[in-house]
Design a protein around this motif. Structure first.
Motif, PDB file in Angstrom:
ATOM      1  N   GLU A  26     -35.611  28.351  -8.499  1.00  0.00           N
ATOM      2  CA  GLU A  26     -34.827  28.834  -9.635  1.00  0.00           C
ATOM      3  C   GLU A  26     -35.451  28.426 -10.968  1.00  0.00           C
ATOM      4  O   GLU A  26     -36.025  27.346 -11.107  1.00  0.00           O
ATOM      5  N   SER A  27     -35.282  29.293 -11.943  1.00  0.00           N
ATOM      6  CA  SER A  27     -35.796  29.021 -13.282  1.00  0.00           C
ATOM      7  C   SER A  27     -35.033  27.893 -13.973  1.00  0.00           C
ATOM      8  O   SER A  27     -35.502  27.360 -14.977  1.00  0.00           O
ATOM      9  N   ALA A  28     -33.891  27.531 -13.403  1.00  0.00           N
ATOM     10  CA  ALA A  28     -33.138  26.400 -13.943  1.00  0.00           C
ATOM     11  C   ALA A  28     -33.947  25.107 -13.876  1.00  0.00           C
ATOM     12  O   ALA A  28     -33.569  24.104 -14.484  1.00  0.00           O
ATOM     13  N   PHE A  29     -35.028  25.146 -13.153  1.00  0.00           N
ATOM     14  CA  PHE A  29     -35.913  23.987 -13.069  1.00  0.00           C
ATOM     15  C   PHE A  29     -36.292  23.472 -14.455  1.00  0.00           C
ATOM     16  O   PHE A  29     -36.354  22.259 -14.684  1.00  0.00           O
ATOM     17  N   SER A  30     -36.533  24.393 -15.384  1.00  0.00           N
ATOM     18  CA  SER A  30     -36.981  24.009 -16.718  1.00  0.00           C
ATOM     19  C   SER A  30     -35.907  23.257 -17.507  1.00  0.00           C
ATOM     20  O   SER A  30     -36.208  22.662 -18.550  1.00  0.00           O
ATOM     21  N   ARG A  31     -34.668  23.289 -17.020  1.00  0.00           N
ATOM     22  CA  ARG A  31     -33.569  22.582 -17.672  1.00  0.00           C
ATOM     23  C   ARG A  31     -33.060  21.428 -16.823  1.00  0.00           C
ATOM     24  O   ARG A  31     -31.950  20.921 -17.032  1.00  0.00           O
ATOM     25  N   SER A  32     -33.874  21.018 -15.877  1.00  0.00           N
ATOM     26  CA  SER A  32     -33.463  19.988 -14.916  1.00  0.00           C
ATOM     27  C   SER A  32     -34.403  18.791 -14.944  1.00  0.00           C
ATOM     28  O   SER A  32     -35.624  18.969 -15.017  1.00  0.00           O
ATOM     29  N   ALA A  33     -33.826  17.610 -14.837  1.00  0.00           N
ATOM     30  CA  ALA A  33     -34.665  16.441 -14.586  1.00  0.00           C
ATOM     31  C   ALA A  33     -35.202  16.542 -13.162  1.00  0.00           C
ATOM     32  O   ALA A  33     -34.594  17.178 -12.296  1.00  0.00           O
ATOM     33  N   MET A  34     -36.327  15.902 -12.919  1.00  0.00           N
ATOM     34  CA  MET A  34     -36.892  15.927 -11.583  1.00  0.00           C
ATOM     35  C   MET A  34     -37.406  14.528 -11.232  1.00  0.00           C
ATOM     36  O   MET A  34     -37.629  13.693 -12.120  1.00  0.00           O
ATOM     37  N   ALA A  35     -37.580  14.305  -9.961  1.00  0.00           N
ATOM     38  CA  ALA A  35     -38.038  12.993  -9.521  1.00  0.00           C
ATOM     39  C   ALA A  35     -38.713  13.091  -8.163  1.00  0.00           C
ATOM     40  O   ALA A  35     -38.577  14.095  -7.453  1.00  0.00           O
ATOM     41  N   TRP A  36     -39.419  12.033  -7.850  1.00  0.00           N
ATOM     42  CA  TRP A  36     -40.010  11.852  -6.525  1.00  0.00           C
ATOM     43  C   TRP A  36     -39.467  10.545  -5.947  1.00  0.00           C
ATOM     44  O   TRP A  36     -39.401   9.523  -6.641  1.00  0.00           O
ATOM     45  N   PHE A  37     -39.108  10.621  -4.677  1.00  0.00           N
ATOM     46  CA  PHE A  37     -38.659   9.454  -3.933  1.00  0.00           C
ATOM     47  C   PHE A  37     -39.466   9.393  -2.637  1.00  0.00           C
ATOM     48  O   PHE A  37     -40.129  10.357  -2.258  1.00  0.00           O
ATOM     49  N   ARG A  38     -39.377   8.258  -1.986  1.00  0.00           N
ATOM     50  CA  ARG A  38     -39.997   8.143  -0.668  1.00  0.00           C
ATOM     51  C   ARG A  38     -39.078   7.334   0.231  1.00  0.00           C
ATOM     52  O   ARG A  38     -38.252   6.551  -0.247  1.00  0.00           O
ATOM     53  N   GLN A  39     -39.245   7.553   1.520  1.00  0.00           N
ATOM     54  CA  GLN A  39     -38.320   6.922   2.453  1.00  0.00           C
ATOM     55  C   GLN A  39     -38.976   6.632   3.780  1.00  0.00           C
ATOM     56  O   GLN A  39     -39.521   7.537   4.426  1.00  0.00           O
ATOM     57  N   ASN A  40     -38.880   5.379   4.197  1.00  0.00           N
ATOM     58  CA  ASN A  40     -39.296   4.988   5.528  1.00  0.00           C
ATOM     59  C   ASN A  40     -38.094   5.068   6.460  1.00  0.00           C
ATOM     60  O   ASN A  40     -36.953   4.894   6.039  1.00  0.00           O
ATOM     61  N   PRO A  41     -38.349   5.317   7.746  1.00  0.00           N
ATOM     62  CA  PRO A  41     -37.242   5.433   8.708  1.00  0.00           C
ATOM     63  C   PRO A  41     -36.336   4.203   8.685  1.00  0.00           C
ATOM     64  O   PRO A  41     -36.826   3.065   8.678  1.00  0.00           O
ATOM     65  N   GLY A  42     -35.047   4.439   8.608  1.00  0.00           N
ATOM     66  CA  GLY A  42     -34.092   3.341   8.646  1.00  0.00           C
ATOM     67  C   GLY A  42     -33.902   2.628   7.331  1.00  0.00           C
ATOM     68  O   GLY A  42     -33.128   1.669   7.256  1.00  0.00           O
ATOM     69  N   LYS A  43     -34.593   3.084   6.296  1.00  0.00           N
ATOM     70  CA  LYS A  43     -34.476   2.427   4.996  1.00  0.00           C
ATOM     71  C   LYS A  43     -33.920   3.395   3.965  1.00  0.00           C
ATOM     72  O   LYS A  43     -33.945   4.609   4.133  1.00  0.00           O
TER      73      LYS A  43
END
Length: 126
Positions: A26-43
């Motif tokens: 969606e073009s709403a992306f340009s009005r949205s904050a964004m982030a990257w996360f990471r996750q190990n199993p069980g955490k």
């Protein structure tokens, strides 16, 4: 239905680089904050980096500061995570996320995000 499609994960030797991308349907992306996360199993999902809608505000986890760079191209509804100097402890699944309710800043808390990518595996070998 909103879709975030991630790409760019893979296997790399320690010290190498990878670039992750996240395409928003969606073009709403340009009005949205964004982030990257990471996750190990069980955490719990771990914050990596975040960026405001305009790109003017960025946050990084201490563990990746100086090695990872978050960026975005609002003309393409795409966010990126350039990962340099990769370490074995960076090995895990990485997720992108967008927050449609936040523009001027970005949250470090995964609970603040509305939509998530499917995750992409990053493996760093010794």
């Amino acid at each position: 239905q909103v879709q975030l499609v991630e790409s760019g994960g893979g296997l790399v030797q320690a010290g190498g680089s990878l670039r992750l991308s996240c395409a928003d349907s969606e073009s709403a992306f340009s009005r949205s904050a964004m982030a990257w996360f990471r996750q190990n199993p069980g955490k719990e999902r771990e914050f990596v980096a975040a960026m405001s809608a305009s790109g003017g505000v960025t946050y990084y986890a201490d563990s990746v500061k100086g090695r990872f760079i978050i960026s975005r191209d609002n003309t393409k509804n795409t966010g990126n995570l350039q990962m340099n100097g990769l370490k074995p402890e960076d090995t895990t699944v990485y997720y992108c996320a967008v927050d449609r309710s936040r523009m001027a800043t970005a949250s470090r808390d995964y609970r603040g995000y509305d939509y998530w990518g499917q995750g992409t595996q990053v493996t760093v070998s010794t």
